[in-house]
Design a protein around this motif. Structure first.
Motif, PDB file in Angstrom:
ATOM      1  N   PHE A 187       1.132  -3.202   0.081  1.00  0.00           N
ATOM      2  CA  PHE A 187       1.354  -2.530  -1.198  1.00  0.00           C
ATOM      3  C   PHE A 187       1.817  -1.091  -0.965  1.00  0.00           C
ATOM      4  CE2 PHE A 187      -0.467   0.143  -4.633  1.00  0.00           C
ATOM      5  CZ  PHE A 187       0.293  -0.325  -5.686  1.00  0.00           C
ATOM      6  N   LYS A 188       1.132  -0.388  -0.058  1.00  0.00           N
ATOM      7  CA  LYS A 188       1.513   0.989   0.274  1.00  0.00           C
ATOM      8  C   LYS A 188       2.903   1.032   0.897  1.00  0.00           C
ATOM      9  CE  LYS A 188      -2.808   3.437   1.078  1.00  0.00           C
ATOM     10  NZ  LYS A 188      -3.573   4.223   2.048  1.00  0.00           N
ATOM     11  N   ARG A 189       3.174   0.100   1.805  1.00  0.00           N
ATOM     12  CA  ARG A 189       4.486   0.085   2.462  1.00  0.00           C
ATOM     13  C   ARG A 189       5.602  -0.103   1.435  1.00  0.00           C
ATOM     14  NH1 ARG A 189       1.585  -2.940   6.293  1.00  0.00           N
ATOM     15  NH2 ARG A 189       2.456  -4.879   5.492  1.00  0.00           N
ATOM     16  N   ARG A 190       5.417  -1.021   0.499  1.00  0.00           N
ATOM     17  CA  ARG A 190       6.441  -1.244  -0.532  1.00  0.00           C
ATOM     18  C   ARG A 190       6.600  -0.022  -1.430  1.00  0.00           C
ATOM     19  NH1 ARG A 190       4.058  -6.405  -0.720  1.00  0.00           N
ATOM     20  NH2 ARG A 190       2.978  -5.900  -2.635  1.00  0.00           N
ATOM     21  N   ALA A 191       5.490   0.579  -1.837  1.00  0.00           N
ATOM     22  CA  ALA A 191       5.548   1.765  -2.709  1.00  0.00           C
ATOM     23  C   ALA A 191       6.202   2.940  -1.988  1.00  0.00           C
ATOM     24  CB  ALA A 191       4.150   2.137  -3.186  1.00  0.00           C
ATOM     25  N   MET A 192       5.848   3.140  -0.729  1.00  0.00           N
ATOM     26  CA  MET A 192       6.428   4.250   0.034  1.00  0.00           C
ATOM     27  C   MET A 192       7.914   4.021   0.302  1.00  0.00           C
ATOM     28  SD  MET A 192       3.492   5.327   2.736  1.00  0.00           S
ATOM     29  CE  MET A 192       2.104   6.322   2.223  1.00  0.00           C
ATOM     30  N   THR A 193       8.305   2.780   0.538  1.00  0.00           N
ATOM     31  CA  THR A 193       9.727   2.459   0.720  1.00  0.00           C
ATOM     32  C   THR A 193      10.497   2.764  -0.552  1.00  0.00           C
ATOM     33  OG1 THR A 193       9.227   0.763   2.371  1.00  0.00           O
ATOM     34  CG2 THR A 193      11.365   0.607   1.274  1.00  0.00           C
TER      35      THR A 193
END
Length: 184
Positions: free
Chosen positions: A137-143
């Motif tokens: 979830f964090k990886r997608r949001a940060m991307t």
């Protein structure tokens, strides 16, 4: 405020978070109402019962998830943001970045989206930083943040006991101080 060598701790604002939680609950209740009464609704914008049903389900899922994240953050005893001579420790939101050393930060900028101002932390190797995040979830949001705003890390003052203007000022001062002390 002199920010030279002191560690600055910015606490989470329980008041702001409780207001956000109440707003989330309101949208969940509205979503439930839409699901329960979608066949009876007849207005200019919502003539299609299936559309009302889908909107209601999306409202329940999105704002329910948001409420869970807010409750989790409210029960946490961590400080919202810690700014030290080593770097920034971000615990301000569900997609908090954790510790970011000054050595990895190239710039502090800002953006505004849908009326919400955020401070953007521009990192030297954003792809590596994003890949190191444990949560998908964090990886997608940060991307998404990186593609949209030029920085993987976005910090909003909405959940902090400070203003956007003060947050940006402190971060810029600390980055400038770090760069000045380490350019020899």
């Amino acid at each position: 405020m002199d920010t030279s060598s002191e560690t600055i701790i910015i606490k989470l604002s329980r008041k702001k978070m409780i207001l956000a939680l109440l707003g989330s609950f309101l949208f969940v209740i509205m979503g439930i109402w839409m699901v329960v009464s979608h066949k009876e609704m007849n207005s200019i914008f919502l003539k299609f019962p299936l559309a009302v049903l889908i909107l209601g389900i999306l409202s329940i899922l999105f704002f329910g998830f948001l409420a869970i994240l807010i409750i989790k953050k409210l029960s946490s005893q961590t400080d919202g943001l810690i700014i030290s001579s080593e770097g920034i420790t971000d615990n301000s939101s569900a997609i908090s970045a954790g510790f970011i050393p000054w050595t990895e930060i190239t710039a502090i900028t800002e953006t505004s989206y849908a009326g919400q101002a955020s401070v953007i932390i521009v990192i030297k190797n954003p792809e590596e930083f994003i890949a190191a995040q444990k949560s998908s979830f964090k990886r997608r949001a940060m991307t998404a943040n990186h593609k949209s705003f030029g920085g993987a890390v976005s910090i909003s003052a909405n959940s902090l006991q400070t203003t956007h203007k003060n947050l940006k000022k402190i971060l810029v001062e600390k980055l400038t101080e770090y760069n000045r002390m380490n350019t020899i």
